[in-house]
Structures are given as structure tokens and as C-alpha cells.
Motif scaffolding. Structure first.
Motif, PDB file in Angstrom:
ATOM      1  N   ILE A 195      38.441  38.839  38.872  1.00 22.75           N
ATOM      2  CA  ILE A 195      38.442  39.938  37.814  1.00 22.75           C
ATOM      3  C   ILE A 195      37.016  40.048  36.872  1.00 22.75           C
ATOM      4  O   ILE A 195      37.044  38.659  36.035  1.00 22.75           O
ATOM      5  N   VAL A 196      36.390  40.845  36.904  1.00 29.83           N
ATOM      6  CA  VAL A 196      34.959  40.972  36.082  1.00 29.83           C
ATOM      7  C   VAL A 196      35.540  41.961  35.144  1.00 29.83           C
ATOM      8  O   VAL A 196      35.885  43.088  35.290  1.00 29.83           O
ATOM      9  N   THR A 197      35.093  41.352  33.727  1.00 29.49           N
ATOM     10  CA  THR A 197      35.370  42.411  32.602  1.00 29.49           C
ATOM     11  C   THR A 197      33.792  42.678  32.176  1.00 29.49           C
ATOM     12  O   THR A 197      32.918  41.793  31.871  1.00 29.49           O
ATOM     13  N   LEU A 198      33.517  43.973  32.251  1.00 25.37           N
ATOM     14  CA  LEU A 198      32.109  44.215  31.826  1.00 25.37           C
ATOM     15  C   LEU A 198      32.385  44.977  30.278  1.00 25.37           C
ATOM     16  O   LEU A 198      33.043  46.116  30.403  1.00 25.37           O
ATOM     17  N   PRO A 199      31.206  45.076  29.481  1.00 24.47           N
ATOM     18  CA  PRO A 199      31.295  45.889  28.571  1.00 24.47           C
ATOM     19  C   PRO A 199      30.923  47.218  28.665  1.00 24.47           C
ATOM     20  O   PRO A 199      30.219  47.580  29.706  1.00 24.47           O
ATOM     21  N   GLY A 200      31.455  48.182  27.745  1.00 25.03           N
ATOM     22  CA  GLY A 200      30.920  49.744  28.363  1.00 25.03           C
ATOM     23  C   GLY A 200      29.818  50.170  27.727  1.00 25.03           C
ATOM     24  O   GLY A 200      28.731  49.398  27.352  1.00 25.03           O
ATOM     25  N   GLU A 201      29.601  51.535  27.729  1.00 25.58           N
ATOM     26  CA  GLU A 201      28.497  52.337  27.178  1.00 25.58           C
ATOM     27  C   GLU A 201      27.199  51.960  27.772  1.00 25.58           C
ATOM     28  O   GLU A 201      26.103  52.005  27.420  1.00 25.58           O
ATOM     29  N   THR A 202      27.264  51.619  29.189  1.00 24.78           N
ATOM     30  CA  THR A 202      26.184  51.567  30.067  1.00 24.78           C
ATOM     31  C   THR A 202      26.373  51.531  31.520  1.00 24.78           C
ATOM     32  O   THR A 202      27.721  51.899  31.888  1.00 24.78           O
ATOM     33  N   THR A 203      25.666  51.707  32.371  1.00 27.92           N
ATOM     34  CA  THR A 203      25.659  51.774  33.859  1.00 27.92           C
ATOM     35  C   THR A 203      25.068  50.286  34.425  1.00 27.92           C
ATOM     36  O   THR A 203      24.135  49.897  34.048  1.00 27.92           O
ATOM     37  N   TYR A 204      25.934  49.859  35.308  1.00 28.96           N
ATOM     38  CA  TYR A 204      25.638  48.570  35.832  1.00 28.96           C
ATOM     39  C   TYR A 204      25.179  48.684  37.430  1.00 28.96           C
ATOM     40  O   TYR A 204      25.552  49.607  37.921  1.00 28.96           O
ATOM     41  N   ARG A 205      24.093  47.909  37.794  1.00 29.67           N
ATOM     42  CA  ARG A 205      24.015  47.743  39.279  1.00 29.67           C
ATOM     43  C   ARG A 205      24.591  46.382  39.690  1.00 29.67           C
ATOM     44  O   ARG A 205      24.143  45.237  39.015  1.00 29.67           O
ATOM     45  N   LEU A 206      25.299  46.695  40.768  1.00 37.52           N
ATOM     46  CA  LEU A 206      25.846  45.432  41.393  1.00 37.52           C
ATOM     47  C   LEU A 206      25.003  45.371  43.056  1.00 37.52           C
ATOM     48  O   LEU A 206      25.088  46.051  43.811  1.00 37.52           O
ATOM     49  N   ARG A 207      24.402  44.018  42.814  1.00 36.74           N
ATOM     50  CA  ARG A 207      23.671  43.598  44.168  1.00 36.74           C
ATOM     51  C   ARG A 207      24.565  42.571  45.067  1.00 36.74           C
ATOM     52  O   ARG A 207      24.691  41.603  44.433  1.00 36.74           O
ATOM     53  N   LEU A 208      24.822  43.004  46.111  1.00 30.57           N
ATOM     54  CA  LEU A 208      25.917  42.339  46.666  1.00 30.57           C
ATOM     55  C   LEU A 208      24.980  41.915  47.838  1.00 30.57           C
ATOM     56  O   LEU A 208      24.473  42.613  48.760  1.00 30.57           O
ATOM     57  N   ARG A 209      24.956  40.264  48.149  1.00 29.82           N
ATOM     58  CA  ARG A 209      23.961  39.680  49.228  1.00 29.82           C
ATOM     59  C   ARG A 209      24.768  38.508  49.621  1.00 29.82           C
ATOM     60  O   ARG A 209      25.506  37.821  49.209  1.00 29.82           O
ATOM     61  N   GLY A 210      24.411  38.265  50.927  1.00 26.51           N
ATOM     62  CA  GLY A 210      24.880  36.925  51.526  1.00 26.51           C
ATOM     63  C   GLY A 210      25.974  37.356  52.602  1.00 26.51           C
ATOM     64  O   GLY A 210      26.192  38.406  52.764  1.00 26.51           O
ATOM     65  N   SER A 211      26.614  36.165  53.186  1.00 25.60           N
ATOM     66  CA  SER A 211      27.636  36.317  54.312  1.00 25.60           C
ATOM     67  C   SER A 211      29.056  36.699  53.424  1.00 25.60           C
ATOM     68  O   SER A 211      28.970  36.457  52.198  1.00 25.60           O
ATOM     69  N   PRO A 212      29.914  37.178  54.350  1.00 24.11           N
ATOM     70  CA  PRO A 212      31.078  37.479  53.742  1.00 24.11           C
ATOM     71  C   PRO A 212      31.761  36.171  53.080  1.00 24.11           C
ATOM     72  O   PRO A 212      32.782  36.519  52.507  1.00 24.11           O
ATOM     73  N   TRP A 213      31.409  35.030  53.401  1.00 25.38           N
ATOM     74  CA  TRP A 213      32.043  33.832  53.226  1.00 25.38           C
ATOM     75  C   TRP A 213      31.416  33.152  51.892  1.00 25.38           C
ATOM     76  O   TRP A 213      32.059  32.425  51.474  1.00 25.38           O
ATOM     77  N   ALA A 214      30.194  33.596  51.864  1.00 29.14           N
ATOM     78  CA  ALA A 214      29.552  32.901  50.638  1.00 29.14           C
ATOM     79  C   ALA A 214      28.309  33.780  50.169  1.00 29.14           C
ATOM     80  O   ALA A 214      27.179  33.848  50.550  1.00 29.14           O
ATOM     81  N   ALA A 215      28.713  34.621  49.338  1.00 29.06           N
ATOM     82  CA  ALA A 215      27.950  35.897  49.002  1.00 29.06           C
ATOM     83  C   ALA A 215      27.763  35.660  47.393  1.00 29.06           C
ATOM     84  O   ALA A 215      28.292  34.854  46.671  1.00 29.06           O
ATOM     85  N   THR A 216      26.899  36.509  46.965  1.00 29.55           N
ATOM     86  CA  THR A 216      26.404  36.437  45.467  1.00 29.55           C
ATOM     87  C   THR A 216      26.609  38.046  45.074  1.00 29.55           C
ATOM     88  O   THR A 216      26.223  38.792  45.764  1.00 29.55           O
ATOM     89  N   ILE A 217      26.992  38.197  43.889  1.00 29.07           N
ATOM     90  CA  ILE A 217      27.039  39.597  43.128  1.00 29.07           C
ATOM     91  C   ILE A 217      26.085  39.265  41.980  1.00 29.07           C
ATOM     92  O   ILE A 217      26.428  38.521  40.948  1.00 29.07           O
ATOM     93  N   GLU A 218      25.039  40.013  41.995  1.00 25.43           N
ATOM     94  CA  GLU A 218      24.025  40.081  40.766  1.00 25.43           C
ATOM     95  C   GLU A 218      24.388  41.430  39.866  1.00 25.43           C
ATOM     96  O   GLU A 218      24.307  42.249  40.504  1.00 25.43           O
ATOM     97  N   ILE A 219      25.125  41.101  38.698  1.00 21.90           N
ATOM     98  CA  ILE A 219      25.266  42.240  37.777  1.00 21.90           C
ATOM     99  C   ILE A 219      24.265  42.609  36.673  1.00 21.90           C
ATOM    100  O   ILE A 219      24.437  41.711  35.994  1.00 21.90           O
ATOM    101  N   VAL A 220      23.517  43.854  36.701  1.00 18.87           N
ATOM    102  CA  VAL A 220      22.679  44.100  35.917  1.00 18.87           C
ATOM    103  C   VAL A 220      22.844  45.341  35.047  1.00 18.87           C
ATOM    104  O   VAL A 220      23.193  46.249  35.868  1.00 18.87           O
ATOM    105  N   ASP A 221      22.717  45.296  33.677  1.00 25.33           N
ATOM    106  CA  ASP A 221      22.554  46.602  32.927  1.00 25.33           C
ATOM    107  C   ASP A 221      21.265  47.390  33.407  1.00 25.33           C
ATOM    108  O   ASP A 221      20.240  46.636  33.333  1.00 25.33           O
TER     109      ASP A 221
END
Length: 228
Positions: A195-221
Motif C-alpha cells: 500500500i503506497v500513499t502518494l501526496p496529490g497535486e502532481t504526476t509521478y513516474r514509477l520506474r519498475l526494474r529487476g526480476s519479478p522476485w526482487a524488483a525495485t520501484i522508484e517513484i519520482v515527482d
């Protein structure tokens, strides 16, 4: 942007189209026929291609492909030459060679999209997502590790939170690591979806990288990017 299709649609234009004038969507067909197209283009990232054709002696002698966008605008001469067309010109939704080539060569990426649910596989995609409520779900499609052991996530998603804070449920297998913007939080109660809660009033870029079992999600305004 995503191309949409409709079976067996054809009509006649209701106003002349100039090669240099661009034209408007209302010129293309009577309102009731045009509505069949526009009803499929309810989001700005959707478009449809229609073909104008001149007929002489029962044979088509000239063509132009017109791209119709979800915001009601037109693009003339797509992979063709803009021409002058009189009122009553034949126009139809056709599956073009360019569309067939794009479908054959593009990655599958998005498996399913609804207003508040986006399901993707592990292939590379870029997708703009505009949920219509303050809670949405991102689901990574499950697959057998034995079937495709070499594939990895390479996915970028633009999530529009410009109108309200967003609670993003991320339904994935394995352990994932997060890089979050200021004011955002991430938790995973008892192995349920993250469960990820993001502040509003902007657009975020989600960058999903890595294997399905050990991945990273970088969320940037997106507003934090610098364009020199």
C-alpha cells in the motif's frame, strides 16, 4: 498513444476537407455515425485512423489516412498525402499496413487497463495512467519462473495524482524495494499487496526494474526533473 479499432465502420463526409485547411472532426461523418468513433476515444491517449477514398469507375483512385484523437482533433495525411476532398467522400475505418507493423513489433506490455486497475507483464512499456478515484491497483501479471526465467521488469508508468492524493495498491509476488518521494509512505500488511500513499497535486513516474522476485520501484515527482 494507443490506437483503437472498430469493425465495418464507413460513412460519407458531411463537409469539404481542404488539403491545407486541416478540417475538424465534425466534417467527417453525420453525428450519429461519428459518435460510434468518439465513444471509443474517451481518453486523450487514444486515437483511431480513418481512410478517405476517391472512387472513379468503381475503382478507388486516391486515398488519405486521417488520424482522429480522443480530444477531437485531427491529423491529416498520416503515411499519405493530404488532399482536397468534397462533401460526400467515402470514409472508412481500415486496418492499415502501418498499424499491422506496429502491432507485430511492439511489446505486449499492458495486459489489461481499467479506470482504477492497471495490469502489466514484465516486458518494457511506458504508460500514462489517470485513475478516476483516490484508490487504484497496479498488478503485475503472475507467470511461471520456469517458463520465462530470463525476463525482467523494464516498465515506466506515469501516474496522474494531480487532482487528489492517491492510495496505490501494488499487487506483486516477491520482495520489492521502494524509493519514495517526500511525504509518501509504503507498507505491506501481512504479505498482502503493498500500500503506497502518494501526496496529490502532481504526476509521478514509477520506474519498475529487476526480476519479478526482487524488483525495485522508484517513484519520482515528475516536477522534480530538470531539463537543462
Amino acid at each position: 498513444m494507443t490506437q483503437r479499432f472498430i469493425d465495418n465502420w464507413n460513412a460519407a463526409t458531411v463537409a469539404p476537407l481542404s488539403a491545407s485547411g486541416g478540417g475538424v472532426i465534425e466534417d467527417l461523418a453525420p453525428p450519429e455515425r461519428l459518435a460510434e468513433i468518439t465513444d471509443l476515444l474517451g481518453r486523450d491517449e487514444f486515437y483511431m485512423e480513418l481512410t478517405l477514398a476517391a472512387v472513379g469507375g468503381g475503382v478507388e483512385t486516391a486515398w488519405e489516412i486521417v488520424r482522429v484523437f480522443g480530444d477531437g482533433t485531427l491529423q491529416r495525411g498520416v503515411n499519405s498525402q493530404p488532399l482536397d476532398w468534397p462533401t460526400g467522400t467515402r470514409i472508412a475505418a481500415r486496418f492499415t499496413a502501418a498499424a499491422a507493423t506496429a502491432a507485430a513489433t511492439s511489446p505486449r506490455g499492458v495486459v489489461r487497463v481499467e479506470e482504477n486497475l492497471l495490469v502489466v507483464d514484465e516486458q518494457g512499456i511506458t504508460w500514462r495512467w489517470e485513475p478516476d478515484s483516490d484508490t487504484c491497483t497496479l498488478q503485475m501479471q503472475a507467470f511461471s519462473f520456469l517458463d520465462r526465467p530470463q525476463r525482467a521488469y523494464d516498465t515506466d508508468i506515469e501516474l496522474d495524482c494531480s487532482w487528489a492524493p492517491q492510495v496505490l495498491n501494488i499487487d506483486v509476488a516477491g520482495a520489492w524495494a521502494f524509493l519514495l518521494p517526500d511525504g509518501a509512505t509504503a507498507e505491506r500488511p501481512e504479505q498482502s499487496p503493498y500500500i503506497v500513499t502518494l501526496p496529490g497535486e502532481t504526476t509521478y513516474r514509477l520506474r519498475l526494474r529487476g526480476s519479478p522476485w526482487a524488483a525495485t520501484i522508484e517513484i519520482v515527482d515528475i516536477g522534480q526533473y530538470y531539463y537543462p
